[in-house]
Scaffold this motif. Sequence first.
Motif, mmCIF file in Angstrom:
data_model
loop_
_atom_site.group_PDB
_atom_site.id
_atom_site.type_symbol
_atom_site.label_atom_id
_atom_site.label_comp_id
_atom_site.label_asym_id
_atom_site.label_seq_id
_atom_site.Cartn_x
_atom_site.Cartn_y
_atom_site.Cartn_z
ATOM 1 N N ILE A 1 0.835 -1.197 0.000
ATOM 2 C CA ILE A 1 0.000 0.000 0.000
ATOM 3 C C ILE A 1 0.875 1.254 0.000
ATOM 4 N N SER A 2 1.947 1.248 0.774
ATOM 5 C CA SER A 2 2.869 2.392 0.788
ATOM 6 C C SER A 2 3.492 2.629 -0.585
ATOM 7 N N ASP A 3 3.830 1.553 -1.290
ATOM 8 C CA ASP A 3 4.391 1.679 -2.640
ATOM 9 C C ASP A 3 3.385 2.325 -3.592
ATOM 10 N N ILE A 4 2.120 1.942 -3.502
ATOM 11 C CA ILE A 4 1.092 2.534 -4.361
ATOM 12 C C ILE A 4 0.960 4.024 -4.074
ATOM 13 N N VAL A 5 0.973 4.392 -2.801
ATOM 14 C CA VAL A 5 0.834 5.799 -2.435
ATOM 15 C C VAL A 5 2.006 6.612 -2.965
ATOM 16 N N ARG A 6 3.200 6.094 -2.818
ATOM 17 C CA ARG A 6 4.370 6.812 -3.346
ATOM 18 C C ARG A 6 4.284 6.965 -4.866
ATOM 19 N N GLU A 7 3.845 5.922 -5.540
ATOM 20 C CA GLU A 7 3.755 5.953 -7.001
ATOM 21 C C GLU A 7 2.741 6.978 -7.482
ATOM 22 N N HIS A 8 1.655 7.139 -6.745
ATOM 23 C CA HIS A 8 0.553 7.995 -7.199
ATOM 24 C C HIS A 8 0.477 9.320 -6.429
ATOM 25 N N ASN A 9 1.469 9.644 -5.647
ATOM 26 C CA ASN A 9 1.499 10.916 -4.933
ATOM 27 C C ASN A 9 1.539 12.066 -5.939
ATOM 28 N N TYR A 10 0.516 12.913 -5.904
ATOM 29 C CA TYR A 10 0.402 14.000 -6.893
ATOM 30 C C TYR A 10 1.110 15.273 -6.461
ATOM 31 N N HIS A 11 1.611 15.328 -5.229
ATOM 32 C CA HIS A 11 2.238 16.563 -4.756
ATOM 33 C C HIS A 11 3.579 16.790 -5.468
ATOM 34 N N THR A 12 3.756 17.974 -5.991
ATOM 35 C CA THR A 12 5.013 18.349 -6.631
ATOM 36 C C THR A 12 5.733 19.452 -5.857
ATOM 37 N N LYS A 13 5.014 20.154 -4.994
ATOM 38 C CA LYS A 13 5.610 21.223 -4.203
ATOM 39 C C LYS A 13 6.062 20.685 -2.847
ATOM 40 N N PRO A 14 7.122 21.274 -2.282
ATOM 41 C CA PRO A 14 7.490 20.894 -0.918
ATOM 42 C C PRO A 14 6.379 21.275 0.052
ATOM 43 N N LEU A 15 6.389 20.643 1.209
ATOM 44 C CA LEU A 15 5.313 20.794 2.178
ATOM 45 C C LEU A 15 5.038 22.262 2.506
ATOM 46 N N HIS A 16 6.066 23.045 2.712
ATOM 47 C CA HIS A 16 5.867 24.413 3.181
ATOM 48 C C HIS A 16 5.256 25.328 2.120
ATOM 49 N N GLU A 17 5.226 24.886 0.863
ATOM 50 C CA GLU A 17 4.652 25.710 -0.202
ATOM 51 C C GLU A 17 3.198 25.350 -0.529
ATOM 52 N N ARG A 18 2.643 24.360 0.146
ATOM 53 C CA ARG A 18 1.279 23.929 -0.149
ATOM 54 C C ARG A 18 0.265 24.698 0.700
ATOM 55 N N ASP A 19 -1.013 24.648 0.256
ATOM 56 C CA ASP A 19 -2.084 25.220 1.061
ATOM 57 C C ASP A 19 -2.441 24.266 2.202
ATOM 58 N N THR A 20 -3.404 24.665 3.018
ATOM 59 C CA THR A 20 -3.750 23.872 4.199
ATOM 60 C C THR A 20 -4.161 22.452 3.832
ATOM 61 N N TYR A 21 -4.971 22.314 2.792
ATOM 62 C CA TYR A 21 -5.425 20.985 2.375
ATOM 63 C C TYR A 21 -4.242 20.149 1.906
ATOM 64 N N GLY A 22 -3.332 20.752 1.148
ATOM 65 C CA GLY A 22 -2.172 20.039 0.640
ATOM 66 C C GLY A 22 -1.202 19.616 1.730
ATOM 67 N N LYS A 23 -1.144 20.404 2.798
ATOM 68 C CA LYS A 23 -0.262 20.056 3.918
ATOM 69 C C LYS A 23 -0.839 18.942 4.777
ATOM 70 N N ALA A 24 -2.152 18.711 4.663
ATOM 71 C CA ALA A 24 -2.825 17.782 5.574
ATOM 72 C C ALA A 24 -2.441 16.337 5.316
#
Length: 273
Positions: free
Chosen positions: A48-71
């Motif tokens: 399951i962790s491998d699937i999440v890493r493969e499909h992680n859509y975040h391209t910005k580092p954590l500190h540059e995301r909005d509240t929803y993206g940081k969650a």
Amino acid sequence: MSKLNNLPDMNDTIVISQEQQQSYRRDGHAMIRGLMRQDEVSSYRNLISDIVREHNYHTKPLHERDTYGKAFIQVGNLWKLNPIAEKFVLARRFAKVAADLMGVSGVRIYHDQALFKEPGGGHTPWHQDQIYWPLNTNHTITLWMPLVPVPAEVGSMRFVSGTHHNGYISKQEISDESHKTFKDYIEGKGLEQIDYGALDAGDATFHSGWTLHSAPGNPTANMREVMTIIYVADGTIISEPDSNARKNDLAQWLPGLRPGDIAASPLNPLVYP
């Protein structure tokens, strides 16, 4: 295929107590400790962790995301991405608990989601899940299960007891605005908040689609790895979407169906009985 066949199938069933059922129906949330054994979690976690890493859509580092993206990192319908994830999500053991808590004879999958909160990840604002769902029923429930031990400072989600009886409180989607609106509502009415604290891998909380809930940030150095499965009572009718969020959900999770249809597309298999 041999790896798939060697995985625990979790198609046995367990009996939950009348007290747990009554507590859920009164409060809108429940904790079921040890829903998966440690060896069972270990069999599924890395995949399951491998699937999440493969499909992680975040391209910005954590500190540059909005509240929803940081969650959290959010990946949906893992059961359609991999047969091993399918075996996990369609487990009869989980589905029967969901049905018994709601007091219904059968449940279908609405969809699943991996919700991985990164080290340093932000809080999840107060919200109600069912503002997104075009479902004409109060019989919806979400299983929330960590795949790793979760310490008290991260904890379970925080639930506001009894709020599932109120239906819509606000139609605000999860955001800074929803957090403020619901925080004022909770404090203004002096409502009870419950946090189940530290969890072991394989413990699970369940909450109604209308139950107000939030989650703290992750101050630890470890990923909070959580799988969720949303169930809906078999026979539920699709309602007319009254928001863009519900229109989007209708198209994404109930493809090919229209208001008035039973919520039973190929993406919504019957998993119990």
